[in-house]
Design a protein around this motif. Structure first.
Motif, mmCIF file in Angstrom:
data_model
loop_
_atom_site.group_PDB
_atom_site.id
_atom_site.type_symbol
_atom_site.label_atom_id
_atom_site.label_comp_id
_atom_site.label_asym_id
_atom_site.label_seq_id
_atom_site.Cartn_x
_atom_site.Cartn_y
_atom_site.Cartn_z
ATOM 1 N N ALA A 53 11.100 -18.605 -1.966
ATOM 2 C CA ALA A 53 10.718 -17.232 -2.269
ATOM 3 C C ALA A 53 9.890 -16.640 -1.144
ATOM 4 O O ALA A 53 9.197 -17.354 -0.416
ATOM 5 N N ILE A 54 9.995 -15.341 -1.018
ATOM 6 C CA ILE A 54 9.149 -14.590 -0.097
ATOM 7 C C ILE A 54 8.387 -13.585 -0.947
ATOM 8 O O ILE A 54 8.953 -13.001 -1.868
ATOM 9 N N GLY A 55 7.113 -13.459 -0.714
ATOM 10 C CA GLY A 55 6.298 -12.535 -1.481
ATOM 11 C C GLY A 55 5.634 -11.519 -0.578
ATOM 12 O O GLY A 55 5.223 -11.844 0.536
ATOM 13 N N VAL A 56 5.556 -10.290 -1.059
ATOM 14 C CA VAL A 56 4.828 -9.245 -0.358
ATOM 15 C C VAL A 56 3.624 -8.908 -1.238
ATOM 16 O O VAL A 56 3.782 -8.333 -2.310
ATOM 17 N N LEU A 57 2.451 -9.312 -0.780
ATOM 18 C CA LEU A 57 1.210 -9.091 -1.507
ATOM 19 C C LEU A 57 0.477 -7.930 -0.852
ATOM 20 O O LEU A 57 0.180 -7.971 0.344
ATOM 21 N N SER A 58 0.211 -6.892 -1.631
ATOM 22 C CA SER A 58 -0.568 -5.764 -1.116
ATOM 23 C C SER A 58 -1.766 -5.573 -2.028
ATOM 24 O O SER A 58 -1.664 -5.702 -3.242
ATOM 25 N N TYR A 59 -2.899 -5.308 -1.411
ATOM 26 C CA TYR A 59 -4.104 -5.102 -2.208
ATOM 27 C C TYR A 59 -5.097 -4.224 -1.445
ATOM 28 O O TYR A 59 -5.128 -4.200 -0.217
ATOM 29 N N VAL A 60 -5.875 -3.469 -2.216
ATOM 30 C CA VAL A 60 -6.931 -2.606 -1.683
ATOM 31 C C VAL A 60 -8.253 -3.223 -2.091
ATOM 32 O O VAL A 60 -8.422 -3.639 -3.240
ATOM 33 N N PHE A 61 -9.184 -3.271 -1.146
ATOM 34 C CA PHE A 61 -10.477 -3.866 -1.460
ATOM 35 C C PHE A 61 -11.607 -3.129 -0.748
ATOM 36 O O PHE A 61 -11.388 -2.421 0.231
ATOM 37 N N ASP A 62 -12.795 -3.312 -1.272
ATOM 38 C CA ASP A 62 -14.013 -2.742 -0.714
ATOM 39 C C ASP A 62 -14.532 -3.702 0.349
ATOM 40 O O ASP A 62 -15.036 -4.775 0.022
ATOM 41 N N LEU A 91 -8.497 2.190 5.372
ATOM 42 C CA LEU A 91 -8.109 3.414 4.675
ATOM 43 C C LEU A 91 -9.160 4.511 4.824
ATOM 44 O O LEU A 91 -8.828 5.681 4.977
ATOM 45 N N ASP A 92 -10.405 4.128 4.723
ATOM 46 C CA ASP A 92 -11.521 5.057 4.893
ATOM 47 C C ASP A 92 -12.747 4.229 5.249
ATOM 48 O O ASP A 92 -12.621 3.055 5.602
ATOM 49 N N GLU A 93 -13.925 4.823 5.129
ATOM 50 C CA GLU A 93 -15.144 4.114 5.532
ATOM 51 C C GLU A 93 -15.440 2.881 4.691
ATOM 52 O O GLU A 93 -16.155 1.983 5.124
ATOM 53 N N LYS A 94 -14.896 2.834 3.490
ATOM 54 C CA LYS A 94 -15.239 1.756 2.575
ATOM 55 C C LYS A 94 -14.056 0.871 2.158
ATOM 56 O O LYS A 94 -14.236 -0.296 1.847
ATOM 57 N N ASN A 95 -12.869 1.409 2.149
ATOM 58 C CA ASN A 95 -11.703 0.710 1.599
ATOM 59 C C ASN A 95 -10.716 0.262 2.661
ATOM 60 O O ASN A 95 -10.450 0.984 3.625
ATOM 61 N N CYS A 96 -10.169 -0.916 2.436
ATOM 62 C CA CYS A 96 -9.144 -1.473 3.307
ATOM 63 C C CYS A 96 -7.920 -1.835 2.477
ATOM 64 O O CYS A 96 -8.036 -2.165 1.295
ATOM 65 N N LEU A 97 -6.779 -1.781 3.112
ATOM 66 C CA LEU A 97 -5.518 -2.219 2.521
ATOM 67 C C LEU A 97 -5.040 -3.401 3.329
ATOM 68 O O LEU A 97 -5.066 -3.367 4.563
ATOM 69 N N GLU A 98 -4.652 -4.457 2.637
ATOM 70 C CA GLU A 98 -4.060 -5.588 3.319
ATOM 71 C C GLU A 98 -2.693 -5.848 2.718
ATOM 72 O O GLU A 98 -2.517 -5.765 1.500
ATOM 73 N N VAL A 99 -1.732 -6.120 3.589
ATOM 74 C CA VAL A 99 -0.383 -6.486 3.177
ATOM 75 C C VAL A 99 -0.090 -7.834 3.807
ATOM 76 O O VAL A 99 -0.192 -7.989 5.024
ATOM 77 N N SER A 100 0.235 -8.804 2.970
ATOM 78 C CA SER A 100 0.493 -10.162 3.456
ATOM 79 C C SER A 100 1.880 -10.598 3.029
ATOM 80 O O SER A 100 2.285 -10.368 1.889
ATOM 81 N N ILE A 101 2.579 -11.236 3.942
ATOM 82 C CA ILE A 101 3.889 -11.813 3.660
ATOM 83 C C ILE A 101 3.658 -13.294 3.386
ATOM 84 O O ILE A 101 3.069 -14.000 4.205
#
Length: 136
Positions: A53-62, A91-101
């Motif tokens: 399987a291949i997974g695409v994990l995306s998440y937003v974090f502080d 994304l902005d001063e506080k939030n980041c988006l990470e996308v991992s395969i």
């Protein structure tokens, strides 16, 4: 090939015919075969039994959350065998988006993603799992 007779109510048949037309299927049999394959594959993914399987994990974090970046980095290093690649976006001063395969069995990928998404200060997370290669 096997011939199977299936009884569907009128509403479901209308919905199926709309999908057949929208996707350009040649006939109902092709559409139903594709739906059956998709359902069987989804059941494999959900049961954790898909071995490639291949997974695409995306998440937003502080990123300002105490020790979160350190915990996430440590988690990914501890599971380096699952991680193929990651993309980090501010994304902005506080939030980041990470996308991992991710690559592994569906169970391993699902378990790892749940661990990441459940971290405190991870605000949103989603995992999409796909088969890497046809199962034999």
């Amino acid at each position: 090939m096997q011939r199977v007779t299936v009884t569907l109510d009128d509403d479901l048949m209308e919905e199926l015919d709309r999908m057949i037309k929208a996707r350009g299927y040649q006939n109902r049999s092709e559409a139903i075969r594709d739906l059956a394959r998709a359902g069987l594959k989804q059941a494999s993914i959900e049961s954790g039994s898909l071995s490639n399987a291949i997974g695409v994990l995306s998440y937003v974090f502080d990123h300002e959350a105490r020790e979160l970046a350190k915990r996430l980095t440590s988690t990914f290093h501890s599971h380096h065998d699952l991680t193929v690649s990651s993309l980090h976006i501010h994304l902005d001063e506080k939030n980041c988006l990470e996308v991992s395969i991710l690559k592994g069995t569906s169970g391993e990928v699902q378990h790892f993603a749940e661990h990441v998404i459940s971290e405190r200060a991870v605000r949103y997370g989603h995992l999409h799992i796909m088969p890497l290669a046809p199962e034999v």
